[in-house]
Scaffold this motif. Structure first.
Motif, PDB file in Angstrom:
ATOM      1  N   ASN A   1     -17.695   4.426   8.514  1.00 11.57           N
ATOM      2  CA  ASN A   1     -16.700   3.440   8.936  1.00 11.57           C
ATOM      3  C   ASN A   1     -15.912   2.983   7.723  1.00 11.57           C
ATOM      4  OD1 ASN A   1     -17.936   3.801  11.346  1.00 11.57           O
ATOM      5  ND2 ASN A   1     -18.066   1.616  11.839  1.00 11.57           N
ATOM      6  N   PRO A   2     -14.593   2.864   7.877  1.00  8.97           N
ATOM      7  CA  PRO A   2     -13.752   2.629   6.705  1.00  8.97           C
ATOM      8  C   PRO A   2     -13.843   1.192   6.192  1.00  8.97           C
ATOM      9  CG  PRO A   2     -12.428   2.636   8.705  1.00  8.97           C
ATOM     10  CD  PRO A   2     -13.811   3.012   9.122  1.00  8.97           C
ATOM     11  N   ASP A   3     -13.513   1.035   4.911  1.00 11.62           N
ATOM     12  CA  ASP A   3     -13.309  -0.320   4.398  1.00 11.62           C
ATOM     13  C   ASP A   3     -11.920  -0.778   4.829  1.00 11.62           C
ATOM     14  OD1 ASP A   3     -11.376   0.676   2.630  1.00 11.62           O
ATOM     15  OD2 ASP A   3     -12.710   0.648   0.887  1.00 11.62           O
ATOM     16  N   ALA A   4     -11.575  -1.983   4.482  1.00 12.16           N
ATOM     17  CA  ALA A   4     -10.325  -2.542   4.999  1.00 12.16           C
ATOM     18  C   ALA A   4      -9.110  -1.729   4.537  1.00 12.16           C
ATOM     19  CB  ALA A   4     -10.186  -4.005   4.571  1.00 12.16           C
ATOM     20  N   GLY A   5      -9.083  -1.359   3.266  1.00  8.44           N
ATOM     21  CA  GLY A   5      -7.949  -0.609   2.742  1.00  8.44           C
ATOM     22  C   GLY A   5      -7.814   0.751   3.419  1.00  8.44           C
ATOM     23  N   GLU A   6      -8.952   1.434   3.591  1.00 13.55           N
ATOM     24  CA  GLU A   6      -8.900   2.744   4.247  1.00 13.55           C
ATOM     25  C   GLU A   6      -8.476   2.600   5.707  1.00 13.55           C
ATOM     26  OE1 GLU A   6     -12.866   3.983   3.486  1.00 13.55           O
ATOM     27  OE2 GLU A   6     -12.348   5.059   1.659  1.00 13.55           O
ATOM     28  N   ALA A   7      -8.966   1.550   6.354  1.00 14.16           N
ATOM     29  CA  ALA A   7      -8.577   1.319   7.752  1.00 14.16           C
ATOM     30  C   ALA A   7      -7.066   1.103   7.847  1.00 14.16           C
ATOM     31  CB  ALA A   7      -9.327   0.119   8.316  1.00 14.16           C
ATOM     32  N   ALA A   8      -6.518   0.313   6.920  1.00 18.36           N
ATOM     33  CA  ALA A   8      -5.082   0.045   6.950  1.00 18.36           C
ATOM     34  C   ALA A   8      -4.300   1.327   6.685  1.00 18.36           C
ATOM     35  CB  ALA A   8      -4.724  -1.025   5.925  1.00 18.36           C
ATOM     36  N   ARG A   9      -4.790   2.151   5.757  1.00 21.04           N
ATOM     37  CA  ARG A   9      -4.117   3.433   5.487  1.00 21.04           C
ATOM     38  C   ARG A   9      -4.068   4.291   6.743  1.00 21.04           C
ATOM     39  NH1 ARG A   9      -6.526   7.375   2.666  1.00 21.04           N
ATOM     40  NH2 ARG A   9      -4.638   8.606   2.787  1.00 21.04           N
ATOM     41  N   PHE A  10      -5.208   4.381   7.421  1.00 19.62           N
ATOM     42  CA  PHE A  10      -5.274   5.189   8.639  1.00 19.62           C
ATOM     43  C   PHE A  10      -4.299   4.647   9.691  1.00 19.62           C
ATOM     44  CE2 PHE A  10      -6.937   6.004  12.903  1.00 19.62           C
ATOM     45  CZ  PHE A  10      -7.181   7.367  12.860  1.00 19.62           C
ATOM     46  N   LEU A  11      -4.254   3.334   9.824  1.00 17.52           N
ATOM     47  CA  LEU A  11      -3.387   2.734  10.841  1.00 17.52           C
ATOM     48  C   LEU A  11      -1.905   2.943  10.491  1.00 17.52           C
ATOM     49  CD1 LEU A  11      -5.446  -0.511  11.475  1.00 17.52           C
ATOM     50  CD2 LEU A  11      -5.147   1.394  13.091  1.00 17.52           C
TER      51      LEU A  11
ATOM     52  N   ASP B   1      -9.835  -4.838  11.589  1.00 15.22           N
ATOM     53  CA  ASP B   1     -11.211  -5.238  11.886  1.00 15.22           C
ATOM     54  C   ASP B   1     -11.816  -4.331  12.958  1.00 15.22           C
ATOM     55  OD1 ASP B   1     -11.036  -7.239  10.059  1.00 15.22           O
ATOM     56  OD2 ASP B   1     -10.640  -8.834  11.516  1.00 15.22           O
ATOM     57  N   ARG B   2     -11.029  -4.080  13.997  1.00 15.87           N
ATOM     58  CA  ARG B   2     -11.547  -3.293  15.121  1.00 15.87           C
ATOM     59  C   ARG B   2     -11.884  -1.870  14.670  1.00 15.87           C
ATOM     60  NH1 ARG B   2     -12.705  -3.705  19.909  1.00 15.87           N
ATOM     61  NH2 ARG B   2     -12.484  -1.970  21.369  1.00 15.87           N
ATOM     62  N   LEU B   3     -11.002  -1.295  13.893  1.00 19.48           N
ATOM     63  CA  LEU B   3     -11.243   0.073  13.410  1.00 19.48           C
ATOM     64  C   LEU B   3     -12.478   0.112  12.505  1.00 19.48           C
ATOM     65  CD1 LEU B   3     -10.520   3.050  12.953  1.00 19.48           C
ATOM     66  CD2 LEU B   3      -8.768   2.328  11.333  1.00 19.48           C
ATOM     67  N   ARG B   4     -12.657  -0.919  11.705  1.00 23.30           N
ATOM     68  CA  ARG B   4     -13.834  -0.950  10.827  1.00 23.30           C
ATOM     69  C   ARG B   4     -15.116  -1.031  11.646  1.00 23.30           C
ATOM     70  NH1 ARG B   4     -13.334  -5.111   6.032  1.00 23.30           N
ATOM     71  NH2 ARG B   4     -15.201  -3.907   5.430  1.00 23.30           N
ATOM     72  N   GLN B   5     -15.047  -1.752  12.764  1.00 14.05           N
ATOM     73  CA  GLN B   5     -16.240  -1.837  13.621  1.00 14.05           C
ATOM     74  C   GLN B   5     -16.520  -0.522  14.327  1.00 14.05           C
ATOM     75  OE1 GLN B   5     -15.430  -5.026  16.355  1.00 14.05           O
ATOM     76  NE2 GLN B   5     -15.323  -6.527  14.683  1.00 14.05           N
ATOM     77  N   LEU B   6     -15.474   0.081  14.884  1.00 14.50           N
ATOM     78  CA  LEU B   6     -15.673   1.254  15.742  1.00 14.50           C
ATOM     79  C   LEU B   6     -15.824   2.551  14.949  1.00 14.50           C
ATOM     80  CD1 LEU B   6     -13.032   0.610  18.567  1.00 14.50           C
ATOM     81  CD2 LEU B   6     -15.512   0.344  18.716  1.00 14.50           C
ATOM     82  N   GLY B   7     -15.174   2.635  13.810  1.00 14.50           N
ATOM     83  CA  GLY B   7     -15.084   3.932  13.132  1.00 14.50           C
ATOM     84  C   GLY B   7     -13.956   4.752  13.748  1.00 14.50           C
ATOM     85  N   TYR B   8     -13.549   5.801  13.026  1.00 15.80           N
ATOM     86  CA  TYR B   8     -12.368   6.559  13.442  1.00 15.80           C
ATOM     87  C   TYR B   8     -12.526   7.209  14.816  1.00 15.80           C
ATOM     88  CZ  TYR B   8     -11.083   6.295   8.456  1.00 15.80           C
ATOM     89  OH  TYR B   8     -10.763   5.858   7.195  1.00 15.80           O
ATOM     90  N   GLY B   9     -13.692   7.810  15.054  1.00 19.92           N
ATOM     91  CA  GLY B   9     -13.879   8.581  16.280  1.00 19.92           C
ATOM     92  C   GLY B   9     -13.790   7.707  17.516  1.00 19.92           C
ATOM     93  N   ALA B  10     -14.572   6.628  17.519  1.00 22.02           N
ATOM     94  CA  ALA B  10     -14.593   5.754  18.700  1.00 22.02           C
ATOM     95  C   ALA B  10     -13.242   5.065  18.882  1.00 22.02           C
ATOM     96  CB  ALA B  10     -15.707   4.718  18.562  1.00 22.02           C
ATOM     97  N   TRP B  11     -12.602   4.730  17.749  1.00 20.21           N
ATOM     98  CA  TRP B  11     -11.276   4.090  17.852  1.00 20.21           C
ATOM     99  C   TRP B  11     -10.274   5.050  18.483  1.00 20.21           C
ATOM    100  CZ3 TRP B  11      -6.267   4.706  16.170  1.00 20.21           C
ATOM    101  CH2 TRP B  11      -5.431   3.584  16.244  1.00 20.21           C
TER     102      TRP B  11
END
Lengths: 457, 534
Positions: free
Chosen positions: B9-19, B32-42
């Motif tokens: 599951n990504p850290d905040a910076g990685e999550a923002a990059r992905f988004l 926050d949601r992506l960090r909780q779910l991880g890429y696959g579930a998101w």
């Protein structure tokens, strides 16, 4: 003609010296000689008017003799212009075309007057070629051809590139002509100016296009006296935007911003006010707005330090697969209004003999009708306008508006009989580039007669 | 659809990059949601959101349809839940271009709204279905003039319109030259191999004859009709066949021959689209462009190759997570392959000088809207065009100047180190001396006063204002929300310089806090670090 001889001599000498391994120093000699050869004391500007999409040239220049008009009308069901609409733009019998008569498109009444005044000329059936090409050579695939004929982006590139190259080419002939004469300018920020994107045409080895707003000099609001009330903020903001960068994309953005800030500051102080030109800018005319700022820039050439300039202006919408007649009517009306206004402005500025405006376009269009439009072609007729132009006539050969002519490669798509290199060479000669330098700018020129359009100026 | 992707599951910076790559921009809540779910579930959650004809629903019910089309685009980009679908639709709108610049198309904003809906609805289907939807859409028919395209006449003077036949090959499917799966041009004896020649255009142009507005009758009047009521039902319905206008000559293209006498336009169309969709170029040709739209301008050959494989096999797996039906050209698998590729997920190295892509102006504005929870004063999300005027954004969605989009996938600025390095940077084609100042001026007003008609859209900076007394917290939040923590230390220092220059009084801090937030936002959104999405 004498220049031609000396050019051949130079080429021979270049070849001989290259064999001796001293081409570098000789190149410098050639450059020095070319500077001497050209008359460079007076300002000159080339203005490329690009008709984006591929102008239908068959309706730009319509045959009007009884027989030739009948042939034209038969070849173009539903997209031929009605004969009675052509009377007001009739050009009369044309000696260079064996006495055949033509009319300009009915929307071009103003340009027709320039033609009658011998300030505008028509160049027939121009297009990109690598070598002189016949229909049978084309059909047999026996000669090199420009890549991807009839593809918009590639043929826009082929028209603008030095070597009829497709998309991805790096050097355009406008910028490359300017490269040769950049030393005559005290500043080269405004040597190649576009009001229509970042065209290949203006990219030289040294010269890069400058994108000018149609309103002239721009301000950067946050870098004025204060940024949201903070003087410090506005200073740091400008630093941040312009600092050099390691990442190549970031660095390019910073470089563009630096250029923009410097150049716009100069434009704000140098350009004459928009209201100083008469007549006033025609309303709702994108092309006129571009030519208006071009005229203001020409007026400011002393202050801007430019002695030689190349401009690029563009108008889109010419890809008339559909609704050809009404669409082209409206577009060419815009062209006519804009160009005649530009001519008035140049007259007011006393610059008519220092400026040449010429048209270019992706390609001509097929003679054949597809119902209410025409499809992509190749060679096309173009306009050259300027006080130095030997106007009032048609250069080259206008092919018959009929299928199966000696230049028809199918569907009435015409193989060009004048190459873009020949067109560029003659414009470049007028601009002041020497014959020897033209071979450097236009590597394919040697395959063609460079004097085909010698009488154009 | 379950399992775990290769990435923790990504850290905040990685999550923002992905988004930044997968959506119209990060929000604090989505990070926050992506960090909780991880890429696959998101992604599973996004893929499960149903398509809806949202844009045509909006445009149909309102006056000012030209403006409402854009308002609807922005409303959905800023606030829609179906972020991945809408971002893909926007990406496909830059490949399968229909432009409101065309006067023929501009008359039918409802039609263009339905075209955008079609691109969204097709984003998780197959390429073959997308290609058919695009081909049959009446707005594409008007734009590339195969609506009402007729067969040749008996005398041989009139021939079918070749416009669509040419562009569907050059731009929508196979491109000009044969490609290797890694996107490189196939060479034989050093020369590229053209995918088609003029004869193929002629052959294919005969297929695209005899299609026009849907309707009960198949009369000549309907076939040739140009002007309908601008909200007529036909403008959102797929074009239908009119056999009497369909060419019955032999149709030879791309090695396929439809014999003369074939009078069923639908059958011919199926042969043509099947042929194009099966061509080995499609995976690398479309896949590489999707990478460019979402992730990076210069993907490695290996990255393109992995994406092509997902396209060809219709499946993509990362760890125990996978997606796709196994049907060739599964676009959900394609999107996942683009977004979850190791090259997309790897943080760029410090000192990297070539990774990433320039964010186009539309995405920059969307980023701002989402990061700061923009609100419409009128409720109508009234933005309209954003490409006109000196202080304009310089780009309006769905208003590309031609079918060649706002920029070309192979564009390289001349006289720049980018060309010397052999790189392309498509979005720099609309970055010039006029547009850089226009963008800065646009931002300056937008950030403090809002955007749109009568500044209808204004940001809600309450979260930022609350931390504006602490420059590092404030700048840190901007860095995360807008760039995925990719600002350089030099840029961070300059932003800090400007922010602390606004003194924080002990009392009456409202104005100072607001100006600090505006300053930090303006600097971040103007910084070359931000403009190049890493």
């Amino acid at each position: 003609m004498t220049s031609r001889l000396s050019r051949r001599d130079l080429l021979k000498r270049t070849a001989a010296l290259s064999l001796l391994g001293s081409a570098g120093s000789f190149a410098a000699d050639v450059a020095a000689m070319s500077t001497v050869a050209a008359q460079l004391d007076e300002y000159r500007a080339l203005v490329c008017l690009f008709l984006l999409g591929g102008n239908d040239h068959t309706n730009l220049l319509v045959p009007t003799d009884t027989e030739t008009y009948a042939e034209y009308a038969a070849a173009r069901p539903s997209i031929a212009l009605q004969r009675d609409t052509l009377a007001a733009t009739d050009l009369g019998p044309t000696a260079s075309q064996g006495g055949r008569s033509f009319a300009l498109h009915p929307s071009l009444a103003g340009i027709r007057q320039l033609y009658l005044d011998a300030d505008a000329a028509i160049v027939a059936n121009v297009g990109p070629l690598i070598v002189p090409t016949t229909v049978s050579q084309y059909l047999a695939g026996s000669v090199a051809l420009p890549p991807k004929l009839r593809s918009h982006n590639d043929q826009q590139s082929a028209w603008q590139a030095r070597q009829a190259s497709g998309e991805g080419a790096h050097l355009g002939w406008g910028g490359s002509l300017a490269d040769r004469l950049m030393n005559t300018n005290s500043s080269n920020v405004f040597t190649a100016v576009s009001t229509s994107g970042r065209p290949l045409f203006l990219s030289g080895s040294s010269i890069a296009p400058f994108q000018m707003s149609t309103s002239g000099g721009l301000n950067l609001k946050p870098a004025g006296a204060s940024l949201y009330g903070s003087a410090r903020g506005s200073v740091v903001y400008q630093q941040m935007l312009t600092a050099g960068r390691a990442h190549l994309f970031e660095d390019e953005i910073s470089a563009v911003t630096r250029r923009s800030l410097d150049a716009n500051a100069r434009l704000r102080t140098s350009l004459p006010p928009a209201g100083s030109l008469s007549p006033a800018l025609p309303a709702n005319n994108l092309l006129a707005a571009q030519l208006h700022v071009v005229a203001r820039t020409i007026a400011a050439q002393t202050g801007l330090g430019t002695n030689r300039q190349v401009f690029f202006v563009g108008l889109g919408g010419f890809d008339t697969h559909d609704q050809l007649v009404p669409q082209q009517n409206a577009l060419l009306r815009q062209v006519d209004t804009a160009v005649t206004a530009f001519w008035s402005w140049l007259g007011q500025l006393g610059r008519r003999s220092q400026v040449v405006l010429f048209t270019a376009s992706d390609f001509g269009r097929a003679l054949a009708s597809n119902g209410d439009g025409s499809d992509h072609g190749w060679g096309a007729h173009h306009l050259v306008i300027g006080g130095d132009v030997n106007g009032g006539t048609i250069y080259g050969d206008v092919p018959p508006a009929a299928f199966g002519s000696s230049v028809d490669v199918g569907n009435g798509v015409f193989v060009p009989t004048i190459s873009v290199d020949q067109y560029a060479a003659r414009l470049g000669r007028w601009f002041g580039v020497s014959a020897a330098d033209l071979d450097l700018v236009l590597p394919n020129l040697q395959a063609f007669d460079p004097d085909a359009l010698i009488s154009l100026f | 659809m379950s399992g775990t992707v290769d990435y923790p599951n990504p850290d905040a910076g990685e999550a923002a990059r992905f988004l930044s790559q997968a959506t119209f921009g990060p929000t604090a809540a989505e990070i926050d949601r992506l960090r909780q779910l991880g890429y696959g579930a998101w992604l599973d959650e996004q893929f499960a959101l149903p398509a809806s004809p949202i844009h045509q629903t909006v445009v149909k019910t309102r006056s000012r349809p030209q403006e409402e089309l854009l308002n609807s685009f922005w409303r959905q980009a800023a606030t829609g839940q179906d972020q991945v679908r809408q971002r893909l639709a926007f990406s496909y709108s830059q490949i399968f271009v229909v432009s409101m610049i065309s006067s023929a198309v501009n008359f039918y904003p409802l039609g263009v709204a339905s075209y955008l809906d079609l691109l969204g609805a097709s984003a998780y289907g197959t390429y073959r279905a997308l290609l058919e939807g695009v081909t049959r859409h009446p707005m594409m028919g008007l734009y590339l003039s195969h609506l009402g395209n007729q067969k040749e006449d008996a005398e041989g003077y009139q021939v079918p319109d070749q416009n669509f036949a040419r562009e569907i090959m050059q731009l929508f499917s196979i491109g000009l030259y044969e490609l290797n799966p890694d996107g490189s041009i196939r060479l034989i004896a050093g020369d590229p191999i053209e995918t088609y020649r003029t004869e193929d255009v002629v052959g294919l142009s005969r297929v695209f004859t005899g299609f026009s507005w849907a309707g009960t009758d198949k009369s000549k009047a309907r076939f040739t009709q140009r002007l309908l009521a601008h909200k007529a039902d036909e403008v959102v319905r797929p074009m239908e066949a009119y056999p009497q206008f369909h060419s019955v000559l032999e149709k030879h293209f791309l090695g396929v021959t439809i014999p003369p006498g074939q009078i069923d336009p639908d059958a011919d169309l199926a042969v043509a689209l099947d042929t194009l969709a099966a061509h080995p170029n499609v995976g690398p040709f479309i896949g590489r462009q999707l990478i460019q739209r979402l992730v990076t301008s210069n993907p490695s050959p290996a990255y393109v190759s992995r994406v092509s494989t997902a396209f060809d096999t219709g499946r993509y797996a990362s760890g125990s997570w996978s997606t796709g039906t196994g049907a060739r050209g599964d676009l959900q698998a394609l999107a996942a392959a683009v977004l979850l590729d190791p090259e997309a997920r790897a943080r760029p190295d410090i000192g990297d000088t070539r990774t990433g892509r320039v964010r186009e102006p539309v995405l920059r504005l969307a980023n701002w809207m989402r990061a700061f929870n923009v609100r419409s004063s009128s409720g109508g999300f009234r933005i309209g065009r954003t490409d006109v005027g000196l202080a304009g954004l310089g780009q309006s969605p769905l208003y590309a100047p031609s079918v060649f989009n706002f920029y070309r996938p192979g564009y390289t600025p001349q006289n720049a180190a980018i060309a010397d390095a052999g790189l392309v940077a498509p979005e720099l084609q609309i970055t010039d001396e006029a547009s850089v100042l226009g963008y800065a001026n646009f931002l300056y007003g937008a950030i403090s006063s809002g955007v749109g008609i009568s500044r209808d859209l204004k940001a809600d900076y309450s979260a930022e204002i609350a931390i504006a007394h602490d420059p590092d917290l404030l700048i840190g939040r901007m860095n995360l929300l807008l760039t995925g923590n990719t600002l350089s230390t030099a840029t961070l220092a300059m932003i800090r310089d400007a922010v602390v220059a606004i003194a924080m009084p002990t009392r009456n801090q409202t104005s100072a806090r607001q100006r600090r937030v505006w300053t930090a936002a303006l600097f971040t959104l103007s910084s070359p670090d931000y403009l190049v999405q890493k």
